[in-house]
Design an enzyme around this catalytic site. Structure first.
Site, PDB file in Angstrom:
ATOM      1  CG  HIS A 119     101.135  32.860  52.756  1.00  0.00           C
ATOM      2  ND1 HIS A 119     100.621  33.310  51.560  1.00  0.00           N
ATOM      3  CD2 HIS A 119     102.325  33.524  52.917  1.00  0.00           C
ATOM      4  CE1 HIS A 119     101.448  34.195  51.020  1.00  0.00           C
ATOM      5  NE2 HIS A 119     102.484  34.346  51.826  1.00  0.00           N
ATOM      6  CG  HIS A 171     103.531  37.779  55.539  1.00  0.00           C
ATOM      7  ND1 HIS A 171     103.346  38.842  54.674  1.00  0.00           N
ATOM      8  CD2 HIS A 171     103.915  36.732  54.754  1.00  0.00           C
ATOM      9  CE1 HIS A 171     103.596  38.450  53.427  1.00  0.00           C
ATOM     10  NE2 HIS A 171     103.961  37.169  53.453  1.00  0.00           N
ATOM     11  CD  GLU A 172     105.506  33.368  55.869  1.00  0.00           C
ATOM     12  OE1 GLU A 172     104.858  32.572  55.165  1.00  0.00           O
ATOM     13  OE2 GLU A 172     106.296  34.212  55.382  1.00  0.00           O
ATOM     14  CG  HIS A 183      94.685  31.890  50.555  1.00  0.00           C
ATOM     15  ND1 HIS A 183      95.464  32.509  49.597  1.00  0.00           N
ATOM     16  CD2 HIS A 183      93.492  31.654  49.946  1.00  0.00           C
ATOM     17  CE1 HIS A 183      94.771  32.633  48.467  1.00  0.00           C
ATOM     18  NE2 HIS A 183      93.575  32.124  48.660  1.00  0.00           N
TER      19      HIS A 183
END
Length: 699
Positions: free
Chosen positions: A486, A482-483, A489
């Site tokens: 980020h 998940h991290e 991105h």
């Protein structure tokens, strides 16, 4: 935003762009415990430390004052330059430079104030955050500065000659002025600045209050459960909900003590909500929610309300079934007390998952060593996006803890894209949360070079035994993915302007790339590429991955309903003021109406709701982002999670723009359609359906 591939003259390449630096090593070995023991991380020549993140001033806490003074001096010069420059693209560039000079210190300080082990560094960073925050609020109501931007926006000839990204960034800067009350008279502008500064202060105090433990006289609790809590003289310290404890009484005690109302924290929350509402109304909005939702996918509170109501309606019967299953399980294990209470939900849903699918984390951990998981991410990014992760040696003073690792993110043809600092392990005084921090945003500099983005990923992994690798539970592995979503991105949102770089986008869009990575983490084809037993090298059996994925659907409707309740509560708190009742009465009413489990007298869960600070009026974002991620996964990656063409489309349509394009237009570009509220709800609800193949296999 800059196109991700081919003919982009605005993106610079480092010399030898595609070559691998001699100071880089494979990412997996950098996280292997034995490697850590052999290679001291603080390399570099003797002499003065390089400073945190390579910022020369930050070799000591006092350096924050120096960095801050430098940024403020630079910003003063840029303000003068902006005010004297004729309308044109240069106006937007100067505004972005101004934003960058302040963000380079504020963003870095934002991380250091919560994560640095040295109190003096944390305190200096906190002070820098406060000071720069105050300057930003004043600049947002600087009439002369605003006039220079207004002249540009009013010049139709110049505006029509700007590219879409530059136009959008100019409009976003103007939006910042407007929501700060630039259109008001001087007295009201000053009031807006004062309110903003007061809100910042209340946010900090409220946030600290959400984590403060509660104490209780130890004699109040039965002797046989006292050992579960930390003793301090005649008191017991309760620092959390003990949600996984099998003893119902311990969970009940923790819930009632930890969530006991606190007058000071209650006053802070009430003042924070009232101040936000006053600010919103002062600058021309009906409510704070109307102000906060400008520029998001949802656009307004009415759409959010519609989304949450429809979702709640669709979940209703499933949630009821989930509560019935939990009640049966509680009755079976505790016949004398079978009423389901809020402290039971996390525990009994976990018991049901474990019983039905035999998913003891201990069975999975040996297959998820940290090094293997990092190699898995490396392999996935390489196949999907042509990107590799390399560990890079750090200089003395560059990192704040010996176990921090620095990763270089390298594209196969574009070269070095940026850096990720991995602060993965627990240590005293480090917050127990997983999050992503932008330390420096990417942007095209005046000299034509690209300012490389720098981010930190913070996790709370346990420290491994000497000589053994760090083993992750399935939940930790999913959080890592998940991290890392980020972080990618941030690396690939290579916009010309740092104001919209990477994750600087609408909150309800920002979680899409990270939640999408959870779908990859739960796909056997992806997991099979890296999950190997750290001792035997045996791959993780397919049925274990399937069972794990299916187990997550057990009581998932009730879990989602709980998120709906939090989101509805957040909307009411930031809706019409004055509130009709106290925040606790609203909590009680909303909990019983939306969630379904009874409110517990004398508790005030909202005082622990830390998301009210960073996600005020936007807590729904997690659900809406999950809906988009689900649609992207099913439509674009479920068939083949390694599809390079789809990976490039994902980069081009969703990641490359940062916040430089309307969020719904990015979603539309990826899905080739504009989803409705009903589509969002259907995507979330269809994720709750069990996979028939796994069901048959398990039967």
């Amino acid at each position: 935003a800059a196109p991700p591939l081919g003919g982009d003259t605005r993106r610079s390449r480092p010399s030898g762009a595609c070559g691998v630096s001699t100071s880089w090593c494979p990412v997996g070995t950098a996280f292997d415990a034995k490697q850590q023991l052999q290679q001291p991380l603080r390399g570099g020549a003797a002499g003065r430390d390089t400073g945190l993140f390579g910022v020369p001033e930050l070799s000591c806490p006092e350096g924050f004052q120096e960095a801050q003074d430098k940024a403020l001096q630079e910003s003063e010069q840029l303000v003068q330059k902006a005010c004297s420059t004729p309308p044109g693209p240069e106006t937007v560039m100067i505004f972005d430079q101004l934003s960058d000079s302040l963000c380079r210190v504020a963003d870095l300080a934002d991380f250091v104030k919560v994560a640095h082990p040295d109190f003096a560094f944390r305190e200096a960073a906190e002070e820098a955050c406060r000071n720069i925050g105050t300057v930003v609020e004043k600049l947002n109501t600087d009439v002369e500065l605003c006039q220079s931007l207004r002249r540009l926006l009013a010049d139709e000839t110049v505006m029509s000659s700007l590219d879409p990204e530059t136009r959008r960034v100019a409009e976003l800067f103007m939006f910042d002025f407007e929501i700060s009350g630039i259109h008001l008279d001087e007295e009201k502008r000053k009031k807006a600045v004062d309110l903003n500064i007061r809100i910042l202060d209340l946010c900090n105090k409220f946030l600290i209050g959400t984590h403060v433990p509660n104490k209780i006289d130890k004699h109040v609790l039965p002797e046989h459960i006292r050992y579960n809590f930390t003793a301090e003289g005649n008191y017991l310290r309760v620092a959390g909900l003990h949600a996984d404890c099998p003893d119902d009484l311990v969970r009940e005690a923790a819930y009632k003590i930890f969530l006991h109302s606190n007058a000071q924290q209650l006053a802070r929350l009430e003042e924070l909500l009232a101040s936000r509402n006053s600010l919103a109304q002062l600058v021309g909005y009906d409510t704070f929610a109307h102000r906060a939702l400008q520029g998001t996918m949802a656009k307004n509170p009415e759409t959010v309300r519609q989304f949450l109501e429809k979702l709640s309606e669709q979940l209703s019967k499933r949630t009821q079934k989930d509560f019935e299953m939990m009640t049966k399980m509680k009755t079976k294990l505790n016949p004398h007390n079978s009423m389901l209470m809020p402290w039971d939900h996390p525990y009994y849903s976990g018991v049901l998952r474990a019983e039905r699918y035999n998913i003891d984390p201990g069975l999975y951990c040996p297959f998820f060593s940290l090094g293997a998981c990092m190699e898995g991410l490396n392999s996935l990014f390489s196949q999907l996006l042509g990107i590799s992760l390399y560990a890079e040696q750090t200089k003395r003073g560059e990192i704040w803890s010996e176990d921090v690792r620095k990763l270089a993110v390298v594209h196969e043809t574009e070269g070095l894209l940026g850096y990720i600092y991995c602060d993965f392990f627990q240590r005293p005084d480090k917050p127990h949360q997983d999050c992503h921090f932008t330390v420096r945003g990417g942007r095209l500099k005046e000299n034509g070079e690209y300012q490389l983005p720098v981010v930190v990923l913070m996790l709370s992994l346990p420290n491994s035994a000497r000589g053994a690798p760090t083993l992750l539970s399935p939940g930790m592995m999913e959080n890592l993915f998940h991290e890392m979503g980020h972080a990618m991105h941030s690396m690939l949102g290579r916009t010309r302007y740092q104001h919209v770089t990477g994750t600087r986008c609408a909150t309800d869009f920002a979680e899409v790339p990270s939640i999408l990575m959870e779908y990859f983490a739960n796909d056997y084809r992806v997991v099979n590429q890296f999950a190997r037993h750290y001792k035997t090298g045996q791959p993780l059996p397919k049925n274990m991955v399937s069972r794990l994925c299916e187990s997550k659907k057990v009581c998932a409707a009730a879990d989602m309903q709980l998120q709906v309740f939090y989101a509805v509560l957040d909307q009411i708190y930031h809706g019409k003021h004055p509130l009709k009742k106290s925040t606790t009465e609203i909590l009680k009413e909303t909990q019983e109406k939306v969630y379904g489990l009874p409110y517990v007298p004398n508790t005030a869960w909202q005082l622990r709701f830390s998301h009210l600070v960073g996600y005020g009026a936007k807590y729904y974002s997690y659900l809406m982002s999950r809906a988009v991620a689900s649609m992207v996964w099913k439509q674009c990656f479920a068939q083949n999670p390694f599809d390079r063409a789809m990976g490039e489309r994902y980069r081009r349509e969703m990641l490359a723009h940062g916040g430089g394009k309307e969020p719904m237009l990015m979603v539309q570009g990826m899905l080739q359609k504009s989803p409705s509220v009903e589509d969002f709800v259907d995507a979330l609800v269809s994720d709750l359906d069990h996979d028939f193949e796994t069901f048959i296999m398990d039967s």
